[in-house]
Design a protein around this motif. Structure first.
Motif, PDB file in Angstrom:
ATOM      1  N   GLY A   1      25.881   4.200  -7.560  1.00 24.42           N
ATOM      2  CA  GLY A   1      25.150   3.691  -8.719  1.00 24.42           C
ATOM      3  C   GLY A   1      23.845   3.006  -8.378  1.00 24.42           C
ATOM      4  N   CYS A   2      23.439   3.030  -7.103  1.00 29.92           N
ATOM      5  CA  CYS A   2      22.216   2.341  -6.676  1.00 29.92           C
ATOM      6  C   CYS A   2      21.049   3.302  -6.436  1.00 29.92           C
ATOM      7  CB  CYS A   2      22.475   1.550  -5.387  1.00 29.92           C
ATOM      8  SG  CYS A   2      23.761   0.292  -5.546  1.00 29.92           S
ATOM      9  N   CYS A   3      21.266   4.594  -6.609  1.00 29.87           N
ATOM     10  CA  CYS A   3      20.233   5.587  -6.275  1.00 29.87           C
ATOM     11  C   CYS A   3      19.446   5.977  -7.528  1.00 29.87           C
ATOM     12  CB  CYS A   3      20.867   6.833  -5.661  1.00 29.87           C
ATOM     13  SG  CYS A   3      21.775   6.511  -4.130  1.00 29.87           S
ATOM     14  N   PHE A   4      18.167   6.191  -7.342  1.00 24.56           N
ATOM     15  CA  PHE A   4      17.344   6.726  -8.429  1.00 24.56           C
ATOM     16  C   PHE A   4      16.306   7.687  -7.848  1.00 24.56           C
ATOM     17  CE2 PHE A   4      15.386   2.774  -7.121  1.00 24.56           C
ATOM     18  CZ  PHE A   4      14.018   3.005  -7.138  1.00 24.56           C
ATOM     19  N   TYR A   5      15.704   8.466  -8.759  1.00 22.09           N
ATOM     20  CA  TYR A   5      14.875   9.614  -8.361  1.00 22.09           C
ATOM     21  C   TYR A   5      13.518   9.537  -9.055  1.00 22.09           C
ATOM     22  CZ  TYR A   5      13.133  14.417  -8.883  1.00 22.09           C
ATOM     23  OH  TYR A   5      12.343  15.538  -8.927  1.00 22.09           O
ATOM     24  N   ILE A   6      12.445   9.926  -8.327  1.00 15.89           N
ATOM     25  CA  ILE A   6      11.085   9.989  -8.886  1.00 15.89           C
ATOM     26  C   ILE A   6      10.513  11.369  -8.582  1.00 15.89           C
ATOM     27  CG2 ILE A   6       8.737   9.054  -8.833  1.00 15.89           C
ATOM     28  CD1 ILE A   6       9.885   6.395  -7.976  1.00 15.89           C
ATOM     29  N   GLY A   7      10.140  12.087  -9.636  1.00 14.14           N
ATOM     30  CA  GLY A   7       9.447  13.372  -9.481  1.00 14.14           C
ATOM     31  C   GLY A   7       8.006  13.224  -9.936  1.00 14.14           C
ATOM     32  N   THR A   8       7.043  13.440  -9.037  1.00  9.76           N
ATOM     33  CA  THR A   8       5.633  13.179  -9.320  1.00  9.76           C
ATOM     34  C   THR A   8       4.922  14.444  -9.790  1.00  9.76           C
ATOM     35  OG1 THR A   8       4.927  13.690  -7.066  1.00  9.76           O
ATOM     36  CG2 THR A   8       5.663  11.446  -7.506  1.00  9.76           C
ATOM     37  N   PRO A   9       3.716  14.313 -10.387  1.00 10.84           N
ATOM     38  CA  PRO A   9       2.942  15.499 -10.792  1.00 10.84           C
ATOM     39  C   PRO A   9       2.566  16.393  -9.615  1.00 10.84           C
ATOM     40  CG  PRO A   9       2.073  13.512 -11.812  1.00 10.84           C
ATOM     41  CD  PRO A   9       3.073  13.067 -10.806  1.00 10.84           C
ATOM     42  N   GLN A  10       2.528  15.823  -8.409  1.00  9.18           N
ATOM     43  CA  GLN A  10       2.208  16.624  -7.224  1.00  9.18           C
ATOM     44  C   GLN A  10       3.414  17.398  -6.709  1.00  9.18           C
ATOM     45  OE1 GLN A  10       1.539  13.320  -7.468  1.00  9.18           O
ATOM     46  NE2 GLN A  10      -0.633  13.514  -7.960  1.00  9.18           N
ATOM     47  N   LYS A  11       4.503  17.414  -7.486  1.00  4.58           N
ATOM     48  CA  LYS A  11       5.734  18.128  -7.144  1.00  4.58           C
ATOM     49  C   LYS A  11       6.363  17.590  -5.864  1.00  4.58           C
ATOM     50  CE  LYS A  11       4.363  22.380  -9.488  1.00  4.58           C
ATOM     51  NZ  LYS A  11       4.167  23.842  -9.376  1.00  4.58           N
ATOM     52  N   ASN A  12       6.212  16.264  -5.653  1.00  2.91           N
ATOM     53  CA  ASN A  12       6.889  15.591  -4.550  1.00  2.91           C
ATOM     54  C   ASN A  12       8.100  14.853  -5.108  1.00  2.91           C
ATOM     55  OD1 ASN A  12       4.962  16.407  -2.663  1.00  2.91           O
ATOM     56  ND2 ASN A  12       3.630  14.684  -3.153  1.00  2.91           N
ATOM     57  N   ASP A  13       9.237  15.001  -4.455  1.00  5.38           N
ATOM     58  CA  ASP A  13      10.469  14.350  -4.891  1.00  5.38           C
ATOM     59  C   ASP A  13      10.765  13.177  -3.962  1.00  5.38           C
ATOM     60  OD1 ASP A  13      10.771  16.243  -6.875  1.00  5.38           O
ATOM     61  OD2 ASP A  13      11.879  17.603  -5.561  1.00  5.38           O
ATOM     62  N   TYR A  14      11.082  12.025  -4.577  1.00 10.47           N
ATOM     63  CA  TYR A  14      11.395  10.821  -3.812  1.00 10.47           C
ATOM     64  C   TYR A  14      12.792  10.344  -4.205  1.00 10.47           C
ATOM     65  CZ  TYR A  14       6.408  10.787  -2.780  1.00 10.47           C
ATOM     66  OH  TYR A  14       5.149  11.127  -2.367  1.00 10.47           O
ATOM     67  N   PHE A  15      13.616  10.074  -3.190  1.00  4.67           N
ATOM     68  CA  PHE A  15      14.980   9.595  -3.389  1.00  4.67           C
ATOM     69  C   PHE A  15      15.056   8.179  -2.824  1.00  4.67           C
ATOM     70  CE2 PHE A  15      15.047  14.180  -3.036  1.00  4.67           C
ATOM     71  CZ  PHE A  15      15.805  14.559  -4.132  1.00  4.67           C
ATOM     72  N   LEU A  16      15.417   7.219  -3.699  1.00  2.00           N
ATOM     73  CA  LEU A  16      15.399   5.804  -3.346  1.00  2.00           C
ATOM     74  C   LEU A  16      16.746   5.170  -3.669  1.00  2.00           C
ATOM     75  CD1 LEU A  16      11.923   5.072  -4.945  1.00  2.00           C
ATOM     76  CD2 LEU A  16      12.355   5.390  -2.515  1.00  2.00           C
ATOM     77  N   CYS A  17      17.074   4.107  -2.929  1.00  2.00           N
ATOM     78  CA  CYS A  17      18.311   3.352  -3.156  1.00  2.00           C
ATOM     79  C   CYS A  17      17.988   1.868  -3.185  1.00  2.00           C
ATOM     80  CB  CYS A  17      19.339   3.629  -2.053  1.00  2.00           C
ATOM     81  SG  CYS A  17      20.133   5.237  -2.183  1.00  2.00           S
ATOM     82  N   ALA A  18      18.501   1.167  -4.211  1.00  3.64           N
ATOM     83  CA  ALA A  18      18.376  -0.283  -4.281  1.00  3.64           C
ATOM     84  C   ALA A  18      19.623  -0.921  -3.673  1.00  3.64           C
ATOM     85  CB  ALA A  18      18.178  -0.719  -5.730  1.00  3.64           C
ATOM     86  N   GLU A  19      19.624  -2.253  -3.623  1.00  7.08           N
ATOM     87  CA  GLU A  19      20.753  -2.943  -3.000  1.00  7.08           C
ATOM     88  C   GLU A  19      21.948  -3.035  -3.930  1.00  7.08           C
ATOM     89  OE1 GLU A  19      19.227  -6.661  -1.689  1.00  7.08           O
ATOM     90  OE2 GLU A  19      18.251  -5.816   0.075  1.00  7.08           O
ATOM     91  N   THR A  20      21.673  -3.044  -5.254  1.00  8.46           N
ATOM     92  CA  THR A  20      22.763  -3.117  -6.232  1.00  8.46           C
ATOM     93  C   THR A  20      22.439  -2.189  -7.395  1.00  8.46           C
ATOM     94  OG1 THR A  20      21.732  -4.935  -7.448  1.00  8.46           O
ATOM     95  CG2 THR A  20      23.222  -5.532  -5.638  1.00  8.46           C
ATOM     96  N   PRO A  21      23.447  -1.793  -8.179  1.00 10.80           N
ATOM     97  CA  PRO A  21      23.157  -0.979  -9.371  1.00 10.80           C
ATOM     98  C   PRO A  21      22.217  -1.682 -10.341  1.00 10.80           C
ATOM     99  CG  PRO A  21      25.481  -0.856  -8.818  1.00 10.80           C
ATOM    100  CD  PRO A  21      24.902  -1.908  -7.929  1.00 10.80           C
ATOM    101  N   GLY A  22      22.359  -3.009 -10.483  1.00  3.81           N
ATOM    102  CA  GLY A  22      21.461  -3.747 -11.373  1.00  3.81           C
ATOM    103  C   GLY A  22      20.021  -3.676 -10.899  1.00  3.81           C
ATOM    104  N   ALA A  23      19.822  -3.791  -9.576  1.00  6.76           N
ATOM    105  CA  ALA A  23      18.460  -3.685  -9.043  1.00  6.76           C
ATOM    106  C   ALA A  23      17.891  -2.292  -9.277  1.00  6.76           C
ATOM    107  CB  ALA A  23      18.459  -4.021  -7.551  1.00  6.76           C
ATOM    108  N   ALA A  24      18.741  -1.259  -9.127  1.00  7.09           N
ATOM    109  CA  ALA A  24      18.271   0.108  -9.376  1.00  7.09           C
ATOM    110  C   ALA A  24      17.841   0.276 -10.830  1.00  7.09           C
ATOM    111  CB  ALA A  24      19.366   1.108  -9.025  1.00  7.09           C
ATOM    112  N   ARG A  25      18.665  -0.239 -11.765  1.00  8.59           N
ATOM    113  CA  ARG A  25      18.290  -0.156 -13.180  1.00  8.59           C
ATOM    114  C   ARG A  25      17.012  -0.939 -13.451  1.00  8.59           C
ATOM    115  NH1 ARG A  25      23.957  -0.731 -13.658  1.00  8.59           N
ATOM    116  NH2 ARG A  25      23.718  -2.985 -13.961  1.00  8.59           N
TER     117      ARG A  25
END
Length: 383
Positions: free
Chosen positions: A99-123
């Motif tokens: 529940g701590c992971c989130f995803y960013i897809g940019t206009p340059q078609k680059n995908d970024y996979f990130l993880c926060a320390e807690t689900p609340g921080a990710a949200r």
């Protein structure tokens, strides 16, 4: 003079528009939100911890190896069309990051996979990024409205920025709580290790607590700096409103100039209509003169045709006379030739007659001589 005034007003309006655009798109120099995140490397698929800093005015996330690191290692640029969402899948794989992971897809078609320390921080990160997207969209619409291609108002920008800042405050609280949880976990881990370890482990624990405390103090400073940023943005929005009023005044002046130009154009149209009427009268006169000249031209053409016909007749007569002269010359030549032939024949006959005469004279002399001889013989016979 009027054109110079209009040019000056147009220049003022354009400078006001440019000033508004710069105010809406300029960066504040401070960051809306920052904290630790795990980022997956695209090349090695390895998770690395970074200190991530979010800039709301440009849609850029910068990251570096640590909070106190001076060099920016990289950045993630996104805009209002980027895809930002919490992931139901644990990209990291460790149960700690469910529940701590989130995803960013940019206009340059680059995908970024990130993880926060807690689900609340990710949200908190995702909600702040969404709020930043709204700010970017509002800025874009405000600039387009000033350029004449949109209908957004400055109040929309102010509202969206206020909402983004409120979201950032809540997100900062979540991130602080996550950092405290992480710090407590680190302290508990170090405490457990201390019971079994040496004095160096206790020193490490104290140093860890000190570093985390410094990070919390720095985070509180960042929150205060963000509040100052909010005030700066509000001041800039006031300046933007003033610039918009100046642009509206310039537009009003331009409208007055436009009315003057339209009146001048109407006067020019009337003058042009009068000139067209005068030109039409002159054109009709020229057409009448052209008709008269055309008739005279036809008469001259007829006279020329008759003269050409007469000249042709004279040429025919001259050709006939030349033919007759040639025939007469040929007859004269033939007569001369006949005369020469007759003369030559007469000369030949004269020569023949002379020769015959000479031969007759010779024969006569011979006969005379013969007669004399015969007489002598006769005389001898008689004697």
């Amino acid at each position: 003079m009027a054109s110079n005034g209009a040019t000056a007003r147009v220049g003022d309006a354009e400078s006001s528009l440019e000033k508004i655009k710069r105010q809406l798109t300029s960066s504040s120099g401070r960051y809306l939100l920052q904290g630790p995140l795990l980022k997956r490397s695209e090349m090695l698929r390895k998770w690395n911890e970074h200190w991530v800093i979010l800039d709301p005015t440009s849609g850029k996330m910068e990251y570096k190896t640590g909070r106190n690191a001076a060099v920016i290692k990289g950045n993630i640029i996104f805009d209002s069309t980027s895809t930002i969402t919490l992931s139901p899948v644990n990209f990291h794989g460790s149960p700690k990051y469910d529940g701590c992971c989130f995803y960013i897809g940019t206009p340059q078609k680059n995908d970024y996979f990130l993880c926060a320390e807690t689900p609340g921080a990710a949200r908190a990160w995702v909600s702040t990024l969404h709020a930043t997207q709204l700010v970017l969209e509002a800025h874009k619409e405000a600039v387009n409205s000033l350029s004449g291609s949109g209908s957004s108002k400055f109040g929309t920008v102010t509202t969206v920025i206020a909402a983004a800042n409120a979201t950032a405050r809540e997100a900062s609280k979540e991130i602080e709580a996550a950092m405290k949880i992480s710090m407590r976990a680190a302290v508990n881990f170090v405490t457990n290790k201390t019971c079994e370890g040496h004095l160096d482990d206790l020193t490490i624990m104290k140093e860890t607590i000190r570093v985390k405390d410094e990070e919390l103090q720095q985070l509180s400073k960042d929150i205060r700096a963000r509040d100052s940023t909010i005030r700066d943005i509000a001041d800039k929005l006031m300046e933007t409103a003033e610039a918009a009023e100046a642009a509206a005044s310039a537009a009003h002046s331009m409208d007055e100039e436009r009315k003057l130009v339209l009146a001048h154009l109407e006067y020019l149209k009337k003058d042009l209509h009068q000139r067209l009427e005068s030109s039409s009268i002159k054109l009709r006169e020229f057409e009448e003169k052209a008709i008269v000249l055309s008739k005279e031209k036809e008469l001259l053409l007829k006279e020329r045709d008759s003269a050409v016909q007469e000249a042709h007749q004279w040429r025919s007569e001259l050709a006939k006379a030349r033919e007759r002269a040639v025939i007469l010359e040929a007859a004269v030549i033939r007569a001369e030739e006949k005369a020469r032939v007759a003369q030559a024949d007469a000369e030949t006959r004269i020569k023949e007659a002379a020769e015959k005469l000479q031969s007759a004279a010779k024969e006569k002399e011979e006969l005379l001589a013969l007669v004399k001889v015969l007489q002598l013989q006769i005389e001898r016979l008689h004697g």
